[in-house]
Design an enzyme around this catalytic site. Structure first.
Site, PDB file in Angstrom:
ATOM      1  N   PRO A  89      -3.525 -12.137 -16.709  1.00 12.35           N
ATOM      2  CA  PRO A  89      -3.113 -12.113 -15.300  1.00 12.35           C
ATOM      3  C   PRO A  89      -1.647 -12.492 -15.112  1.00 12.35           C
ATOM      4  O   PRO A  89      -1.084 -12.305 -14.036  1.00 12.35           O
ATOM      5  CB  PRO A  89      -4.035 -13.130 -14.629  1.00 12.35           C
ATOM      6  CG  PRO A  89      -4.772 -13.836 -15.702  1.00 12.35           C
ATOM      7  CD  PRO A  89      -4.612 -13.083 -16.975  1.00 12.35           C
ATOM      8  N   GLU A 116      -9.158 -20.087 -21.572  1.00 12.92           N
ATOM      9  CA  GLU A 116      -8.034 -20.382 -20.684  1.00 12.92           C
ATOM     10  C   GLU A 116      -6.746 -19.685 -21.107  1.00 12.92           C
ATOM     11  O   GLU A 116      -5.676 -19.990 -20.612  1.00 12.92           O
ATOM     12  CB  GLU A 116      -7.788 -21.894 -20.622  1.00 12.92           C
ATOM     13  CG  GLU A 116      -8.925 -22.678 -20.007  1.00 12.92           C
ATOM     14  CD  GLU A 116      -9.262 -22.233 -18.586  1.00 12.92           C
ATOM     15  OE1 GLU A 116      -8.340 -22.158 -17.759  1.00 12.92           O
ATOM     16  OE2 GLU A 116     -10.439 -21.957 -18.328  1.00 12.92           O
ATOM     17  N   ARG A 154      -6.162   9.663 -20.213  1.00 12.58           N
ATOM     18  CA  ARG A 154      -6.145  10.911 -19.447  1.00 12.58           C
ATOM     19  C   ARG A 154      -4.781  11.589 -19.531  1.00 12.58           C
ATOM     20  O   ARG A 154      -4.668  12.776 -19.231  1.00 12.58           O
ATOM     21  CB  ARG A 154      -6.454  10.754 -17.955  1.00 12.58           C
ATOM     22  CG  ARG A 154      -7.018   9.545 -17.516  1.00 12.58           C
ATOM     23  CD  ARG A 154      -7.427   9.413 -16.065  1.00 12.58           C
ATOM     24  NE  ARG A 154      -7.645  10.605 -15.302  1.00 12.58           N
ATOM     25  CZ  ARG A 154      -6.757  11.155 -14.498  1.00 12.58           C
ATOM     26  NH1 ARG A 154      -5.579  10.617 -14.353  1.00 12.58           N
ATOM     27  NH2 ARG A 154      -7.056  12.235 -13.824  1.00 12.58           N
ATOM     28  N   ASP A 169      -1.901  13.836  -9.976  1.00 15.33           N
ATOM     29  CA  ASP A 169      -2.547  12.557  -9.677  1.00 15.33           C
ATOM     30  C   ASP A 169      -1.722  11.747  -8.689  1.00 15.33           C
ATOM     31  O   ASP A 169      -0.506  11.731  -8.758  1.00 15.33           O
ATOM     32  CB  ASP A 169      -2.666  11.687 -10.943  1.00 15.33           C
ATOM     33  CG  ASP A 169      -3.814  12.110 -11.835  1.00 15.33           C
ATOM     34  OD1 ASP A 169      -4.616  12.950 -11.408  1.00 15.33           O
ATOM     35  OD2 ASP A 169      -3.887  11.584 -12.956  1.00 15.33           O
TER      36      ASP A 169
END
Ligand code: ADE
Length: 239
Positions: A89, A116, A154, A169
């Site tokens: 993150p 963690e 893709r 896209d």
């Protein structure tokens, strides 16, 4: 493209890799996904890969030794050096531009963490490309790695058929607009009819209608995409 995945839970990937487009890409030999269990590089009798954080605090931290040695060993399994990605993150945000950059690499090595996070020295030594799939915290990097693989695969040449071309896209560099509404049979359902233009047979008019729909939807839902939408002019709008 070769993708190596280093994880404590390789089995999470197997169902997903055996499905649809990804399976096709693998069967065609366009993509080679190799899963590796980090625990194979664990130390000691207990096959330990994580330990308590120095300084105290909750949770466990992935140990530097097993992770660095695993990455080095997996790197050496192919002469093409892999671009090392760490799913976290704390990384730069994944978007279609980043996906396009990654899809141009011949080989990726995805490092998935649990607990963690990693001992900071993993990052200092490996200097990975730290990538986040969004501002939320998952229980581990595995789902994020699958998201990344799905989006990157893709774009590998020969994976999508011509009809599914990725150039159109949403978010791709050539097109920063949302997709227009799509319809299939039946022509009417619970009183809701498809727009007449779609059965007019006038392909030029249909293309213009779709472009206008895309633009209107983008303006309404994601006007931030239009702020830096270079090279696109749309004088026709629908509401
Ligand atoms: N690992 C845990 N949360 C994550 C996120 N949001 N993106 C990438 N990897 C993660």
């Amino acid at each position: 493209m070769r993708v190596d995945v280093l994880t404590l839970f390789p089995e999470i990937f197997s169902g997903y890799l055996g499905q649809s487009l990804l399976k096709k890409a693998i069967d065609l030999g366009r993509v080679d996904v190799q899963l590796h269990n980090l625990r194979d590089w664990a130390q000691g009798r207990h096959q330990q890969v994580d330990d308590r954080p120095y300084g105290g605090g909750p949770g466990m931290v992935m140990m530097v030794g097993p992770v660095v040695e695993a990455v080095e060993a997996v790197q050496a399994r192919d002469p093409t050096p892999a671009h090392v990605v760490l799913l976290t993150p704390q990384g730069r945000r994944l978007d279609q531009q980043v996906v396009e950059q990654l899809s141009a690499r011949p080989r990726l090595l995805l490092l998935c963490g649990r607990y963690e996070g990693f001992d900071q020295r993993v990052i200092d030594i490996l200097q990975p490309d730290e990538i986040s799939i969004g501002d939320f915290v998952l229980n581990g990097g595995e789902v994020a790695a699958m998201v990344l693989i799905d989006a990157v695969i893709r774009l590998v040449p020969g994976v999508l058929g011509h009809a599914d071309s990725a150039v159109d896209d949403s978010f791709s560099s050539g097109n920063r607009l949302l997709e227009c509404a799509q319809y299939t049979r039946p022509r009417e359902y619970r009183g809701l009819k498809i727009p007449d233009i779609l059965v007019s047979g006038d392909h030029g008019a249909i293309a213009r209608w779709r472009a206008a729909q895309s633009y209107a939807r983008t303006r309404q839902r994601r006007s931030d995409l239009l702020d830096n939408n270079q090279g696109h002019t749309h004088d026709q709008q629908v509401d």
